[in-house]
Design an enzyme around this catalytic site. Structure first.
Site, PDB file in Angstrom:
ATOM      1  N   GLU A 261     -25.075  94.969  52.288  1.00  0.00           N
ATOM      2  CA  GLU A 261     -26.020  94.670  51.199  1.00  0.00           C
ATOM      3  C   GLU A 261     -25.410  93.671  50.227  1.00  0.00           C
ATOM      4  O   GLU A 261     -24.262  93.859  49.812  1.00  0.00           O
ATOM      5  CB  GLU A 261     -26.404  95.955  50.469  1.00  0.00           C
ATOM      6  CG  GLU A 261     -27.230  96.869  51.354  1.00  0.00           C
ATOM      7  CD  GLU A 261     -27.780  98.105  50.625  1.00  0.00           C
ATOM      8  OE1 GLU A 261     -27.549  98.251  49.420  1.00  0.00           O
ATOM      9  OE2 GLU A 261     -28.458  98.906  51.292  1.00  0.00           O
ATOM     10  N   HIS A 280     -33.197  97.897  48.493  1.00  0.00           N
ATOM     11  CA  HIS A 280     -32.534  99.098  47.952  1.00  0.00           C
ATOM     12  C   HIS A 280     -33.115  99.457  46.573  1.00  0.00           C
ATOM     13  O   HIS A 280     -32.369  99.588  45.591  1.00  0.00           O
ATOM     14  CB  HIS A 280     -31.020  98.895  47.875  1.00  0.00           C
ATOM     15  CG  HIS A 280     -30.249 100.189  47.839  1.00  0.00           C
ATOM     16  ND1 HIS A 280     -29.000 100.336  48.345  1.00  0.00           N
ATOM     17  CD2 HIS A 280     -30.586 101.424  47.328  1.00  0.00           C
ATOM     18  CE1 HIS A 280     -28.572 101.571  48.150  1.00  0.00           C
ATOM     19  NE2 HIS A 280     -29.535 102.257  47.535  1.00  0.00           N
TER      20      HIS A 280
END
Ligand code: NAD
Length: 308
Positions: A261, A280
Site C-alpha cells: 500500500e 484502505h
C-alpha cells in the site's frame, strides 16, 4: 513541566489532538509530513500513537530507551512487532470494536456495488453506452449466502447487516464456538468457500493467515461468486486472485486493502473491469476516525498513568 513525551508520526483527528494538547502532562512530538521521519526521535519518548503507515519493528524498539506504551489508532497490529515489544516490557494497546460498524458498512457497500454492477454501469454510461442496461446483470442480495472468514467484532456486524437484508450467513472462525444471531458456523473453510455467493474476509493478518486465500481456495469458490477483502491485503495471494478474476474462476472482487500500500500502478488488479477498489478507507468515516483516535489517546494516557 510535562511528564510524558508522546511521538505522533501521523496526524490524528482534531478532537483527539485537542485531548493531547490540552493535557499539561503531555508534550507532543509530531505529526510529520513523512511518518518515517518520526523514527529518529524514538529514543526520547514515553509513548507513541501509531496509525497503519508507521512500522514499529525490532530495530526501532531496540533504540527506544524509555518507551512505555504504544497505542494503535484502530485494530490490526501487523505493523507492530508485538512480541518483541512485550518482551521489552512495552505495553501495546489497540482500539477494539470501535471501527466495526464503519468497516462492516463498507463491506456491505462493496457487496452492493458488486451485486448491482454499480462501478461497471457508472463507467459505461460515461462512455455513452446506454445499452449497458441490457447487458449488465445485476442481482438481488436477499436470499444469497455470504460467507464470513473471521467472526470477531467486524464479522459479527457484517452478519447482522446481511441478516437484516434477508441473506443467509455462514462463518468460519476456529476461535468462535457459535453465533447468537442466526449465522451458521462451518468448521472447514472449503465448505464456506463452496457454499457462498459472497466471501468476505474479517480476520487479522498473522503468519498463519498470510496468503490464506490462494489458488486452491479461490478455485473452491463458485464462478458466479464474489470476494470482498476489507481485512488485510496479504491475507490474499494477489497473483492467484488476478488469475481467478481474469480466467473466470470467480465473478469479481472488491478490495479495500492491498499486499503493498499504496499499490503500484503496475499492479494488474488495477486493470481489471470486474474489480472494485477503494484505498484502505473502510474505517475512515468521519465518525469512526474521531471515535478511534480519541480512544487511542485515552488508552495511551491510561497506560502511562498505570506505569508511573
Ligand atoms: N480496511 C480497514 O480499514 C480495516 C479497519 C479495521 C480493521 N481491519 C482489519 O479487520 C480485521 C478484523 O477486525 P476485527 O475488529 O473484527 O478483529 P477481531 O479481533 O474482533 O476479530 C478477528 C476474528 O478473526 C478470527 N481469526 C483469527 N485467525 C483466524 C483464522 N485463521 N481463520 C478464521 N478466523 C480467524 C479471530 O478468532 C477473531 O474472531 C483486523 O485485524 C484488521 O486487519 C481493516
Amino acid at each position: 513541566m510535562p511528564k510524558w513525551k508522546i511521538l505522533l508520526p501521523q496526524q490524528i483527528d482534531p478532537e483527539a489532538m485537542d485531548l493531547l494538547l490540552n493535557n499539561p502532562d503531555i508534550e507532543v512530538v509530531g505529526p510529520f509530513k513523512d511518518p518515517a521521519e518520526a523514527r529518529r526521535l524514538i529514543e526520547d519518548v514515553d509513548g507513541v500513537i501509531v496509525r497503519s503507515a508507521f512500522q514499529v519493528d525490532a530495530t526501532l524498539l531496540d533504540r527506544a530507551q524509555r518507551l512505555k506504551a504504544i497505542s494503535r489508532v484502530g485494530v490490526g497490529l501487523d505493523n507492530i512487532d508485538v512480541d518483541y515489544a512485550c518482551k521489552k516490557g512495552i505495553k501495546v494497546l489497540n482500539v477494539e470494536g470501535e471501527n466495526a460498524l464503519s468497516v462492516a458498512e463498507h463491506a456491505v457497500a462493496l457487496l452492493f456495488t458488486l451485486a448491482k454492477g454499480i462501478n461497471w454501469f457508472d463507467r459505461e454510461i460515461r462512455r455513452g453506452n446506454w445499452k449497458s442496461r441490457y447487458l449488465g446483470k445485476p442481482i438481488e442480495v436477499a436470499g444469497k449466502t455470504i460467507g464470513l472468514v473471521g467472526f470477531g467484532a467486524i464479522g459479527k456486524k457484517v452478519a447482522e447487516l446481511a441478516l437484516s437484508l434477508g441473506m443467509q450467513v455462514l462463518f468460519y472462525d476456529p476461535f468462535v464456538e457459535k453465533s447468537e444471531s442466526g449465522a451458521k458456523k462451518v468448521c472447514v473453510l472449503e465448505e464456506l468457500l463452496k457454499g457462498s455467493d459472497f466471501v468476505s474476509l474479517h480476520l487479522p493478518l498473522t503468519e498463519e493467515t498470510r496468503k490464506m486465500i490462494g489458488e486452491r481456495e479461490l478455485r473452491c469458490m463458485q464462478p458466479h461468486a464474489f470476494l470482498i477483502n476489507v481485512a488485510r491485503g496479504a491475507i490474499v495471494d494477489e497473483k492467484a486472485l488476478y488469475r481467478a478474476l481474469k480466467e473466470g474462476w470467480i465473478a469479481g472482487a472488491a478490495i479495500d486493502v492491498f499486499e503493498e500500500e499504496p499499490p503500484s500502478l503496475d499492479n494488474p488488479l488495477l486493470k481489471l473491469e470486474n474489480v472494485v477498489l477503494t484505498p484502505h478507507v473502510a474505517g475512515l468515516t468521519k465518525e469512526c476516525t474521531r471515535r478511534v483516535a480519541v480512544k487511542a489517546v485515552e488508552n495511551l494516557i491510561a497506560a502511562l498513568k498505570g506505569s508511573d
